[in-house]
Design a protein around this motif. Sequence first.
Motif, PDB file in Angstrom:
ATOM      1  N   GLY A  87       0.804  -1.222   0.000  1.00 57.57           N
ATOM      2  CA  GLY A  87       0.000   0.000   0.000  1.00 57.57           C
ATOM      3  C   GLY A  87       0.831   1.264   0.000  1.00 57.57           C
ATOM      4  O   GLY A  87       1.637   1.502  -0.896  1.00 57.57           O
ATOM      5  N   SER A  88       0.680   2.066   1.036  1.00 50.41           N
ATOM      6  CA  SER A  88       1.396   3.353   1.152  1.00 50.41           C
ATOM      7  C   SER A  88       2.904   3.179   1.316  1.00 50.41           C
ATOM      8  O   SER A  88       3.664   4.121   1.115  1.00 50.41           O
ATOM      9  N   GLY A  89       3.332   1.995   1.741  1.00 49.26           N
ATOM     10  CA  GLY A  89       4.757   1.749   1.999  1.00 49.26           C
ATOM     11  C   GLY A  89       5.150   1.984   3.449  1.00 49.26           C
ATOM     12  O   GLY A  89       6.318   1.798   3.815  1.00 49.26           O
ATOM     13  N   LEU A 112       5.470  -5.762  -1.586  1.00 47.55           N
ATOM     14  CA  LEU A 112       4.820  -6.355  -2.760  1.00 47.55           C
ATOM     15  C   LEU A 112       3.421  -5.753  -2.861  1.00 47.55           C
ATOM     16  O   LEU A 112       2.651  -5.842  -1.899  1.00 47.55           O
ATOM     17  N   GLU A 113       3.083  -5.162  -3.990  1.00 46.94           N
ATOM     18  CA  GLU A 113       1.801  -4.465  -4.103  1.00 46.94           C
ATOM     19  C   GLU A 113       1.119  -4.804  -5.428  1.00 46.94           C
ATOM     20  O   GLU A 113       1.721  -4.721  -6.481  1.00 46.94           O
ATOM     21  N   ARG A 114      -0.157  -5.194  -5.333  1.00 48.33           N
ATOM     22  CA  ARG A 114      -0.918  -5.662  -6.497  1.00 48.33           C
ATOM     23  C   ARG A 114      -1.275  -4.546  -7.482  1.00 48.33           C
ATOM     24  O   ARG A 114      -1.319  -4.758  -8.688  1.00 48.33           O
ATOM     25  N   HIS A 143       5.747  -4.394  -7.979  1.00 46.18           N
ATOM     26  CA  HIS A 143       4.344  -4.459  -8.391  1.00 46.18           C
ATOM     27  C   HIS A 143       4.035  -5.908  -8.758  1.00 46.18           C
ATOM     28  O   HIS A 143       4.470  -6.398  -9.796  1.00 46.18           O
ATOM     29  N   LYS A 144       3.265  -6.583  -7.885  1.00 43.08           N
ATOM     30  CA  LYS A 144       3.022  -8.021  -8.089  1.00 43.08           C
ATOM     31  C   LYS A 144       1.891  -8.485  -7.188  1.00 43.08           C
ATOM     32  O   LYS A 144       1.792  -8.051  -6.033  1.00 43.08           O
ATOM     33  N   ASN A 145       1.055  -9.374  -7.702  1.00 46.14           N
ATOM     34  CA  ASN A 145       0.032 -10.023  -6.881  1.00 46.14           C
ATOM     35  C   ASN A 145       0.693 -11.254  -6.233  1.00 46.14           C
ATOM     36  O   ASN A 145       1.271 -12.073  -6.928  1.00 46.14           O
ATOM     37  N   ILE A 146       0.581 -11.382  -4.922  1.00 46.31           N
ATOM     38  CA  ILE A 146       1.242 -12.491  -4.218  1.00 46.31           C
ATOM     39  C   ILE A 146       0.774 -13.853  -4.749  1.00 46.31           C
ATOM     40  O   ILE A 146       1.537 -14.816  -4.778  1.00 46.31           O
ATOM     41  N   ILE A 163       7.181 -11.800   7.728  1.00 48.79           N
ATOM     42  CA  ILE A 163       6.227 -11.548   6.638  1.00 48.79           C
ATOM     43  C   ILE A 163       5.037 -10.806   7.247  1.00 48.79           C
ATOM     44  O   ILE A 163       4.427 -11.280   8.213  1.00 48.79           O
ATOM     45  N   HIS A 164       4.725  -9.649   6.670  1.00 44.93           N
ATOM     46  CA  HIS A 164       3.541  -8.903   7.099  1.00 44.93           C
ATOM     47  C   HIS A 164       2.570  -8.861   5.938  1.00 44.93           C
ATOM     48  O   HIS A 164       2.954  -8.562   4.810  1.00 44.93           O
ATOM     49  N   VAL A 165       1.303  -9.171   6.210  1.00 44.00           N
ATOM     50  CA  VAL A 165       0.285  -9.102   5.159  1.00 44.00           C
ATOM     51  C   VAL A 165      -0.735  -8.043   5.575  1.00 44.00           C
ATOM     52  O   VAL A 165      -1.333  -8.130   6.645  1.00 44.00           O
TER      53      VAL A 165
HETATM   54  N1  SAH Z   1       0.028  -1.762   5.170  1.00 49.58           N
HETATM   55  C1  SAH Z   1      -0.565  -1.048   4.049  1.00 49.58           C
HETATM   56  C2  SAH Z   1      -1.952  -1.624   3.760  1.00 49.58           C
HETATM   57  C3  SAH Z   1      -2.527  -1.163   2.464  1.00 49.58           C
HETATM   58  S1  SAH Z   1      -4.138  -1.853   2.131  1.00 49.58           S
HETATM   59  C4  SAH Z   1      -0.676   0.426   4.452  1.00 49.58           C
HETATM   60  O1  SAH Z   1      -0.931   0.688   5.634  1.00 49.58           O
HETATM   61  O2  SAH Z   1      -0.543   1.313   3.585  1.00 49.58           O
HETATM   62  C5  SAH Z   1      -3.690  -3.435   1.501  1.00 49.58           C
HETATM   63  C6  SAH Z   1      -2.981  -3.451   0.171  1.00 49.58           C
HETATM   64  O3  SAH Z   1      -2.929  -4.798  -0.282  1.00 49.58           O
HETATM   65  C7  SAH Z   1      -3.659  -2.664  -0.948  1.00 49.58           C
HETATM   66  O4  SAH Z   1      -2.796  -1.671  -1.407  1.00 49.58           O
HETATM   67  C8  SAH Z   1      -3.956  -3.709  -2.009  1.00 49.58           C
HETATM   68  O5  SAH Z   1      -3.815  -3.233  -3.350  1.00 49.58           O
HETATM   69  C9  SAH Z   1      -2.932  -4.780  -1.689  1.00 49.58           C
HETATM   70  N2  SAH Z   1      -3.281  -6.127  -2.158  1.00 49.58           N
HETATM   71  C10 SAH Z   1      -4.513  -6.706  -2.170  1.00 49.58           C
HETATM   72  N3  SAH Z   1      -4.431  -7.961  -2.665  1.00 49.58           N
HETATM   73  C11 SAH Z   1      -3.119  -8.180  -2.958  1.00 49.58           C
HETATM   74  C12 SAH Z   1      -2.414  -9.290  -3.490  1.00 49.58           C
HETATM   75  N4  SAH Z   1      -3.045 -10.413  -3.807  1.00 49.58           N
HETATM   76  N5  SAH Z   1      -1.071  -9.185  -3.658  1.00 49.58           N
HETATM   77  C13 SAH Z   1      -0.422  -8.038  -3.320  1.00 49.58           C
HETATM   78  N6  SAH Z   1      -1.045  -6.948  -2.821  1.00 49.58           N
HETATM   79  C14 SAH Z   1      -2.384  -7.015  -2.629  1.00 49.58           C
END
Ligand code: SAH
Length: 224
Positions: A87-89, A112-114, A143-146, A163-165
Amino acid sequence: MYTLAEDSHKSLIDSLKDRGIIDDDDVYETMLQVDRGKYIQEKPYVDTPVYISHGVTISSPHMHALSLKRLMDVLKPGSRAIDVGSGSGYITVCMAIRTKVLENKDSFVIGLERVKDVANFSIENIKRDKPELLHLDNFKIIHKNIYQVSEQEKEELGLFDAIHVGASASELPQILVDLLAENGKLIIPLDEGYTQVLYEITKHNGQIIKDRLFDVCFVTLKKN
Ligand code: SAH
């Protein structure tokens, strides 16, 4: 009586401490170094999630603090850490500060951000806050979907101590279990009925141990 709206980053972090949410010096020191005002423009110093774009939010400061606290023992100089749904980083940079990526070349931190626009948004934020991170080989925003990480990419990423999700999954993704190093820790919200629960998952002697923490509210970890 606590004030919920603060007017500076320090007062926000101090108020989290006064409220007992930050009760760990390492979390306090780490978050103090990452000014939320550089990661979101609107109400940065209020303890609330804030909308970014594309249906995603920067999590609330108290959520960042609680997640970081759980990860502190696996975030050390030399640790390998990944922030999935960065997200915001904000948390990615906290991980970079805590593992001292600038000084310690063994440390390795990835966000890693989707959503491409959101990944770019985080890079702009980091440029504003800690531009030196963007010149390192051991710090990356990808820039990647997990769920779309290939076997080859998995090999290249290696294993992670932390690992933080930042988004809630319908079930524990196998890819994250595979990426977790021995004695590593994974913090992930998982859907449970109408709510979501934060889990702390550890790996010891190859065995996965799941600890159910508390109810939370995150955006969805999207499959595609
Ligand atoms: N910790 C971040 C949370 C952002 S919200 C912050 O506080 O800024 C969660 C993020 O997960 C979103 O930006 C969304 O685009 C991303 N996301 C959702 N599904 C995803 C996936 N499958 N792989 C990677 N990122 C994903």
